[in-house]
Design a protein around this motif. Structure first.
Motif, PDB file in Angstrom:
ATOM      1  N   ARG A 195      -0.801   2.592  13.344  1.00 34.41           N
ATOM      2  CA  ARG A 195      -1.666   2.218  14.470  1.00 34.41           C
ATOM      3  C   ARG A 195      -1.128   2.765  15.788  1.00 34.41           C
ATOM      4  N   VAL A 197      -6.120   1.196   8.628  1.00 31.69           N
ATOM      5  CA  VAL A 197      -4.961   1.463   7.786  1.00 31.69           C
ATOM      6  C   VAL A 197      -5.069   0.604   6.530  1.00 31.69           C
ATOM      7  N   ALA A 238       1.934  -0.234   8.809  1.00 32.14           N
ATOM      8  CA  ALA A 238       0.663  -0.384   9.534  1.00 32.14           C
ATOM      9  C   ALA A 238       0.879  -0.272  11.038  1.00 32.14           C
ATOM     10  N   HIS A 289       3.582  -4.199   6.787  1.00 35.37           N
ATOM     11  CA  HIS A 289       3.220  -4.397   8.187  1.00 35.37           C
ATOM     12  C   HIS A 289       3.924  -3.394   9.096  1.00 35.37           C
ATOM     13  N   THR A 294      -2.757  -0.526   3.387  1.00 36.70           N
ATOM     14  CA  THR A 294      -1.393  -0.524   2.870  1.00 36.70           C
ATOM     15  C   THR A 294      -1.345  -1.373   1.601  1.00 36.70           C
TER      16      THR A 294
END
Length: 135
Positions: free
Chosen positions: A89, A69, A85, A82, A71
């Motif tokens: 995930r 990922v 992400a 976060h 970002t």
């Protein structure tokens, strides 16, 4: 006193286990070298929606599928990046379970990706895979 603190930390870790389990990919499913990521971005098929760009590269070997990922700061501050992400995930784990071999995926989040849910990311990954397999 120290035993109480250890118990407190253990209880906190157990309470947040769902978050850590969903946010961490197994090592064999991580696409983490810059050369591999660059290879997927350059040679893979690219599919864009308003919130993310997904690059999919179908390999010919029988190695495990991998995901990463990206970002950038345009997504938001550190907390938002976060969160995005973790959502990607988590959706990626479902995708990797369905496609355990031969696929490398790079998801580049964009500015509108903070509103994405896990289900939306799962459909995005699956549709990108289907389109890459057809081409």
């Amino acid at each position: 006193m120290q035993a109480v603190q250890c118990f407190r930390h253990a209880a906190a870790r157990a309470a947040l286990a769902w978050l850590f389990d969903s946010a961490v990919l197994p090592r064999q499913h991580r696409l983490n070298t810059s050369a591999d990521i660059r290879h997927v971005l350059r040679r893979g098929r690219r599919f864009a929606v308003s919130a993310a760009v997904v690059s999919v590269f179908l390999r010919t070997d029988l190695a495990p599928s991998r995901l990463t990922v990206i970002t950038p700061k345009t997504v938001g501050n550190s907390v938002m990046r976060h969160r995005v992400a973790r959502v990607v995930r988590h959706a990626g784990q479902t995708f990797l379970n369905a496609h355990p071999q031969n696929v490398d995926v790079v998801v580049r989040a964009q500015a509108g990706s903070t509103a994405l849910s896990v289900a939306e990311v799962e459909t995005l990954l699956n549709s990108a895979y289907v389109k890459a397999a057809q081409a």
